[in-house]
Scaffold this active site. Structure first.
Site, PDB file in Angstrom:
ATOM      1  N   ARG A  16       0.832  -1.210   0.000  1.00 16.37           N
ATOM      2  CA  ARG A  16       0.000   0.000   0.000  1.00 16.37           C
ATOM      3  C   ARG A  16       0.863   1.256   0.000  1.00 16.37           C
ATOM      4  O   ARG A  16       0.542   2.243  -0.667  1.00 16.37           O
ATOM      5  CB  ARG A  16      -0.940  -0.019   1.214  1.00 16.37           C
ATOM      6  N   ARG A 157       1.506   0.428 -11.846  1.00 14.51           N
ATOM      7  CA  ARG A 157       0.553   0.514 -10.744  1.00 14.51           C
ATOM      8  C   ARG A 157      -0.501  -0.592 -10.852  1.00 14.51           C
ATOM      9  O   ARG A 157      -0.808  -1.273  -9.874  1.00 14.51           O
ATOM     10  CB  ARG A 157      -0.112   1.895 -10.768  1.00 14.51           C
ATOM     11  N   LYS A 168      -2.480 -11.660  -0.577  1.00 12.08           N
ATOM     12  CA  LYS A 168      -3.778 -12.080  -0.028  1.00 12.08           C
ATOM     13  C   LYS A 168      -3.910 -13.595  -0.066  1.00 12.08           C
ATOM     14  O   LYS A 168      -4.473 -14.203   0.863  1.00 12.08           O
ATOM     15  CB  LYS A 168      -4.906 -11.396  -0.805  1.00 12.08           C
ATOM     16  N   ASN A 194     -11.530  -4.149  -0.831  1.00 14.84           N
ATOM     17  CA  ASN A 194     -11.552  -3.470   0.464  1.00 14.84           C
ATOM     18  C   ASN A 194     -12.094  -2.061   0.218  1.00 14.84           C
ATOM     19  O   ASN A 194     -11.357  -1.155  -0.152  1.00 14.84           O
ATOM     20  CB  ASN A 194     -10.148  -3.418   1.081  1.00 14.84           C
ATOM     21  N   GLU A 198     -10.306   1.635  -0.688  1.00 11.93           N
ATOM     22  CA  GLU A 198     -10.571   2.313  -1.960  1.00 11.93           C
ATOM     23  C   GLU A 198     -11.074   3.730  -1.725  1.00 11.93           C
ATOM     24  O   GLU A 198     -10.686   4.661  -2.441  1.00 11.93           O
ATOM     25  CB  GLU A 198     -11.584   1.509  -2.775  1.00 11.93           C
ATOM     26  N   THR A 242      -7.042  -3.102 -12.014  1.00 15.69           N
ATOM     27  CA  THR A 242      -6.156  -3.734 -11.027  1.00 15.69           C
ATOM     28  C   THR A 242      -6.812  -4.978 -10.452  1.00 15.69           C
ATOM     29  O   THR A 242      -6.165  -6.024 -10.291  1.00 15.69           O
ATOM     30  CB  THR A 242      -5.810  -2.756  -9.892  1.00 15.69           C
ATOM     31  N   GLU A 246      -5.773  -8.993 -10.424  1.00 16.00           N
ATOM     32  CA  GLU A 246      -5.746  -9.832  -9.223  1.00 16.00           C
ATOM     33  C   GLU A 246      -6.550 -11.114  -9.429  1.00 16.00           C
ATOM     34  O   GLU A 246      -6.094 -12.212  -9.078  1.00 16.00           O
ATOM     35  CB  GLU A 246      -6.298  -9.058  -8.027  1.00 16.00           C
TER      36      GLU A 246
END
Length: 256
Positions: A16, A157, A168, A194, A198, A242, A246
């Site tokens: 993060r 990014r 995770k 989450n 966000e 993003t 994932e």
């Protein structure tokens, strides 16, 4: 981010923190791009005013391809956080390889959303951040150079989602193993989302755009990039893609 130390790379707080630093890079790259017009000719294949010998793509693609070939020669794409736009064209570096430990799954380089990132950047982001519509032939080279800096920053990014996904997965292997075996995309998406984080991202971007987006020497207070546009880009483009990265990464996580 120390990619030779996996224990630091897969720490969610470290990830993060890295994503926060990337925000600044992206904002300032957008600000640089905001000085130019949209310049649609830069993105058109076989444009009459930008004919390139022995090349059928756009001017942007030609510049990006040749830059990536050079960058590959100096090891850029050996770094696990870099994803090339032309993976089939990059070359082996003449520099000794860095001995990076295996942090991500072996298939990670195949999770490549750069074509989508480039299309969305041209179609949706350029109109938001450009100074005005239309071509400016005197600045085609500068525009392409600025675009590439924006694209590579966005790519890094967004593809950092692979590190988020791995972190995770490692944090709850039994849960994700079951979801992956069940191919339960909906629940995987729920577990990687989450909403509180966000919202903090969007709040932080608003504040940064309010500060960075105004030239303090401009008495009119004109904004180089507005908070509304920056939040829109992140909310509708950066964060969703993003999460696509994932999910695709996780769905293949049990291949080994």
């Amino acid at each position: 981010m120390y990619f030779t130390r996996p224990e630091t790379v897969l720490n969610l707080q470290n990830i993060r923190n890295e994503l926060v630093r990337m925000e600044d890079t992206i904002i300032f790259k957008f600000i640089e791009r905001s000085h130019f017009a949209t310049c649609p000719s830069v993105y058109k294949e076989q444009h009459p005013g930008l004919t390139i010998p022995n090349f059928e793509g756009s001017f942007l693609n030609w510049v990006l391809l040749n830059l990536e070939i050079t960058q590959s020669r100096i090891r850029r794409f050996e770094s696990p956080d870099e994803t090339p736009f032309f993976p089939d064209k990059i070359q082996k570096s003449f520099l000794p390889s860095v001995n990076y430990p295996q942090i991500l799954a072996p298939y990670a380089p195949e999770v490549n959303y750069n074509d989508k990132i480039k299309d969305v950047y041209i179609e949706k982001i350029i109109p938001l951040i450009s100074r005005k519509d239309g071509d400016d032939s005197n600045n085609f080279g500068s525009v392409a150079t600025s675009d590439i800096e924006c694209l590579q920053s966005l790519s890094r990014r967004i593809h950092f989602g692979k590190f988020v996904a791995e972190a995770k997965f490692q944090s709850d292997i039994p849960l994700y193993t079951k979801l992956i075996k069940d191919k339960d995309v909906e629940r995987i998406m729920e577990n990687i989302t989450n909403s509180a984080v966000e919202e903090k991202i969007l709040e932080r971007l608003t504040k940064k755009a309010e500060v960075y987006g105004v030239d303090p020497t401009n008495k009119k207070g004109e904004k180089r990039i507005t908070p509304e546009y920056l939040v829109k880009i992140y909310k509708e483009i950066v964060i969703p893609i993003t999460k696509e990265v994932e999910v695709e990464y996780l769905l293949r996580r049990l291949e080994d």
